[in-house]
Design a protein around this motif. Structure first.
Motif, PDB file in Angstrom:
ATOM      1  N   ASP A 158      48.142 -14.928  -2.500  1.00 41.59           N
ATOM      2  CA  ASP A 158      47.580 -15.818  -3.533  1.00 41.59           C
ATOM      3  C   ASP A 158      46.454 -15.120  -4.310  1.00 41.59           C
ATOM      4  O   ASP A 158      46.299 -15.336  -5.520  1.00 41.59           O
ATOM      5  N   TRP A 229      48.675 -22.342  -8.262  1.00 38.31           N
ATOM      6  CA  TRP A 229      49.701 -22.983  -7.435  1.00 38.31           C
ATOM      7  C   TRP A 229      50.642 -23.840  -8.287  1.00 38.31           C
ATOM      8  O   TRP A 229      51.803 -23.983  -7.944  1.00 38.31           O
ATOM      9  N   ALA A 249      45.871 -24.655  -2.039  1.00 39.77           N
ATOM     10  CA  ALA A 249      47.299 -24.691  -1.736  1.00 39.77           C
ATOM     11  C   ALA A 249      47.652 -25.897  -0.866  1.00 39.77           C
ATOM     12  O   ALA A 249      48.742 -26.474  -0.988  1.00 39.77           O
ATOM     13  N   HIS A 252      48.372 -28.936  -2.853  1.00 42.41           N
ATOM     14  CA  HIS A 252      49.632 -28.910  -3.585  1.00 42.41           C
ATOM     15  C   HIS A 252      50.845 -29.056  -2.686  1.00 42.41           C
ATOM     16  O   HIS A 252      51.945 -29.263  -3.161  1.00 42.41           O
TER      17      HIS A 252
END
Length: 253
Positions: A158, A229, A249, A252
């Motif tokens: 990420d 994300w 994250a 989401h």
């Protein structure tokens, strides 16, 4: 004895196949040996313990008669043979069995052996239980380490994704130098090469991957209204806050 007539029908009818006389002699020898064993067993003098055991078993198997004083007293009180003890007949019918001690060990030795065997068994069970707990603990630690490594790899992925997005969005706004050197991938690689030549107390290595990811994603949201994300650039902060699920994250998922 009369001599055998080799020309008689009785002699001719006998089985004269080869090997049969040998088999017959072997059988006779075995039978003779068994008879000798039986005779030796009958003539063998029994030991004192064997004689005592036979007499004891014989007495225990035989019922008490009137000559026994205890049994005579019971009969005077109304007891009949085969009847249970007690006024209402709720007692025992058979006498309490004898536990005869034949060994030379002292009193309480059998109880001591039994207690030691139980302690040994209990120690063995405790060892098995401790071994099982250790295996389960090792398995839990392995799963925790594996999960932690997976999370670290995901955060590193990420972060690289955020760095590429930050570099692209900054360049679109004609920003030639990132806000922090590690905001862009290329500059971060150059910094790593410089760190090999000189030491710097204030380097990006002092910041963990999770902290870098948090700082960089916050910068992308505030400066470019971008969520890595979602993979979406929103029009403004209001559009971002109303349509983006969250700041991480986990939000989401």
């Amino acid at each position: 004895d009369e001599e055998e007539d080799y020309m008689s029908d009785l002699f001719i009818q006998q089985d004269v196949r080869p090997g049969l006389p040998m088999v017959r002699r072997v059988k006779e020898a075995i039978q003779k040996e068994e008879k000798q064993k039986e005779a030796n067993e009958k003539n063998r003098q029994k030991s004192i313990k064997e004689e005592e055991k036979e007499r004891r078993d014989l007495v225990l198997k035989s019922a008490l008669g009137n000559e026994n004083k205890g049994f005579a007293l019971l009969q005077k009180m109304g007891y009949k043979s085969g009847q249970a003890l007690g006024k209402s007949g709720e007692g025992i019918v058979e006498p309490i069995p004898l536990n005869i001690k034949t060994g030379r060990s002292g009193l309480g030795h059998e109880e001591l052996k039994k207690r030691k065997a139980e302690e040994k068994l209990e120690n063995y069970r405790q060892k098995l239980h401790m071994k099982k707990q250790a295996n389960e603990q090792a398995a839990d630690q392995f799963r925790t380490r594996f999960k932690t490594k997976q999370e670290e790899r995901k955060m590193e992925g990420d972060l690289r994704k955020s760095q590429r997005a930050c570099q692209q969005l900054d360049m679109q706004k004609d920003i030639d130098v990132p806000k922090e050197p590690w905001f862009w991938i290329e500059l971060e690689e150059e910094d790593k090469k410089d760190e090999e030549d000189k030491e710097d107390d204030c380097t990006s290595s002092d910041i963990s991957v999770s902290e870098k990811l948090h700082i960089l994603t916050a910068y992308l949201r505030e400066e470019h209204f971008y969520c890595i994300w979602c993979g979406t650039t929103y029009e403004d902060s209001e559009d971002l806050s109303s349509n983006c699920p969250g700041n991480s994250a986990a939000d989401h998922d």
